[in-house]
Design an enzyme around this catalytic site. Structure first.
Site, PDB file in Angstrom:
ATOM      1  N   CYS A 108       0.797  -1.235   0.000  1.00  0.00           N
ATOM      2  CA  CYS A 108       0.000   0.000   0.000  1.00  0.00           C
ATOM      3  C   CYS A 108       0.829   1.284   0.000  1.00  0.00           C
ATOM      4  O   CYS A 108       0.560   2.204  -0.785  1.00  0.00           O
ATOM      5  CB  CYS A 108      -0.947   0.002   1.202  1.00  0.00           C
ATOM      6  SG  CYS A 108      -2.098  -1.379   1.223  1.00  0.00           S
ATOM      7  N   ARG A 139      14.978   0.902   3.587  1.00  0.00           N
ATOM      8  CA  ARG A 139      14.988  -0.373   2.870  1.00  0.00           C
ATOM      9  C   ARG A 139      14.230  -1.441   3.648  1.00  0.00           C
ATOM     10  O   ARG A 139      14.600  -2.612   3.658  1.00  0.00           O
ATOM     11  CB  ARG A 139      16.412  -0.834   2.554  1.00  0.00           C
ATOM     12  CG  ARG A 139      16.452  -1.781   1.325  1.00  0.00           C
ATOM     13  CD  ARG A 139      17.859  -2.270   1.008  1.00  0.00           C
ATOM     14  NE  ARG A 139      18.763  -1.167   0.782  1.00  0.00           N
ATOM     15  CZ  ARG A 139      19.955  -1.070   1.386  1.00  0.00           C
ATOM     16  NH1 ARG A 139      20.355  -1.983   2.252  1.00  0.00           N
ATOM     17  NH2 ARG A 139      20.728  -0.031   1.136  1.00  0.00           N
ATOM     18  N   SER A 140      13.156  -1.025   4.314  1.00  0.00           N
ATOM     19  CA  SER A 140      12.334  -1.994   5.030  1.00  0.00           C
ATOM     20  C   SER A 140      11.597  -2.873   4.034  1.00  0.00           C
ATOM     21  O   SER A 140      11.388  -2.503   2.874  1.00  0.00           O
ATOM     22  CB  SER A 140      11.324  -1.276   5.932  1.00  0.00           C
ATOM     23  OG  SER A 140      10.322  -0.655   5.143  1.00  0.00           O
ATOM     24  N   ASP A 162      20.140   2.535   3.283  1.00  0.00           N
ATOM     25  CA  ASP A 162      19.735   2.086   4.614  1.00  0.00           C
ATOM     26  C   ASP A 162      20.793   2.561   5.598  1.00  0.00           C
ATOM     27  O   ASP A 162      21.691   3.323   5.244  1.00  0.00           O
ATOM     28  CB  ASP A 162      19.575   0.571   4.635  1.00  0.00           C
ATOM     29  CG  ASP A 162      18.594   0.101   5.700  1.00  0.00           C
ATOM     30  OD1 ASP A 162      18.058   0.955   6.429  1.00  0.00           O
ATOM     31  OD2 ASP A 162      18.363  -1.114   5.827  1.00  0.00           O
ATOM     32  N   ILE A 163      20.710   2.099   6.820  1.00  0.00           N
ATOM     33  CA  ILE A 163      21.587   2.611   7.884  1.00  0.00           C
ATOM     34  C   ILE A 163      23.059   2.538   7.504  1.00  0.00           C
ATOM     35  O   ILE A 163      23.807   3.506   7.671  1.00  0.00           O
ATOM     36  CB  ILE A 163      21.351   1.830   9.195  1.00  0.00           C
ATOM     37  CG1 ILE A 163      19.930   2.091   9.707  1.00  0.00           C
ATOM     38  CG2 ILE A 163      22.375   2.235  10.257  1.00  0.00           C
ATOM     39  CD1 ILE A 163      19.541   1.229  10.888  1.00  0.00           C
TER      40      ILE A 163
END
Length: 265
Positions: A108, A139-140, A162-163
């Site tokens: 979603c 980047r989940s 990402d981290i």
């Protein structure tokens, strides 16, 4: 908060919505119970549930395992393996048990971002992002990773931050957005970007203003502003989208209607 917005949005258009709370150790059984309930046409799980805890069943994590317990015919979030595999293969049509073509369900929030970009005319007339460079800061598995793949499927060059790592997503010869190693730094990626999408869930994180070009589209997916909002609006020609939550709710309902028409009508 998202559950509350979703409930209100569904109520406005006549969709019956219910929030069910269970112990996380009972969640798997509840999902299977709802899979078998013919009065239920769609469901979603509000993650994280187990967070980064390793899976006690199968998959990388328990949350990943739970997402794959949801029946694809009821998965409004598009997070089960059927839809994730289709996304990463850029397979946009599936078949129902009648042999009819049904559009694959997309996550979603990433879908909301794509629809916002369509509204802002970032896409060309062929529904294509060819020539566009995009940086996605997140980047989940729910937002950043599928979003980067979706944008690359549409032919953008996407830098995924990402981290502690940078990767690039780019469309391959088979038309799929694929993950590649890159030597491009985060700073250089931002300087190259026509579009920046940030979803870092913390108040402290801010993207440096000096790395954002004029005429950039900046979409903030986090519940916290990932940029100094006052300063970013001073950049010539910049388009700033502060939140995506309402569009995300609309995409959830869109997915539900697609599931209903494809599998339950």
């Amino acid at each position: 908060m998202y559950a509350k917005w979703t409930g209100k949005s569904c109520g406005r258009v006549g969709i019956d919505y219910e929030t069910i709370e269970v112990k996380r150790t009972d969640l798997e059984d509840k999902v299977y119970e709802l899979n078998d309930d013919k009065s239920v046409h769609g469901m979603m799980v509000y993650y994280p549930v187990f967070g980064q805890s390793p899976s006690f069943m199968a998959g990388v994590s328990m949350d990943s395992y739970i997402s794959n317990c949801v029946d694809p015919e009821k998965d409004v979030e598009g997070m089960c393996f059927t839809y994730i595999r289709s996304l990463y293969q850029n397979k946009r049509l599936l078949k129902n048990d009648k042999g009819e073509a049904v559009k694959s369900i997309l996550p979603c929030t990433p879908l909301a971002v794509v629809k916002i970009l369509e509204y802002l005319k970032a896409y060309d007339g062929q529904h294509n992002l060819k020539g566009k460079t995009i940086t996605v800061v997140n980047r989940s598995q729910i937002v950043g990773h599928p979003l980067a793949a979706m944008l690359a499927n549409d032919d953008a060059t996407v830098y995924s931050k990402d981290i502690d790592s940078m990767f690039m997503f780019k469309r391959d010869q088979k038309g799929r957005g694929r993950l590649y190693e890159t030597d491009v730094s985060f700073e250089d990626a931002l300087k190259q970007s026509d579009i920046i999408i940030s979803g870092v869930p913390t108040k402290k994180y801010k993207i440096p203003i000096n790395l954002i070009n004029p005429n950039t589209i900046f979409i903030n997916v986090s519940s916290h502003p990932n940029v100094d909002e006052e300063e970013v609006m001073k950049i010539p020609g910049l388009t700033y989208v502060q939140k995506v939550g309402k569009v995300t709710c609309a995409m959830l309902m869109r997915n539900l209607v697609r599931l209903y028409n494809g599998y339950h009508s």
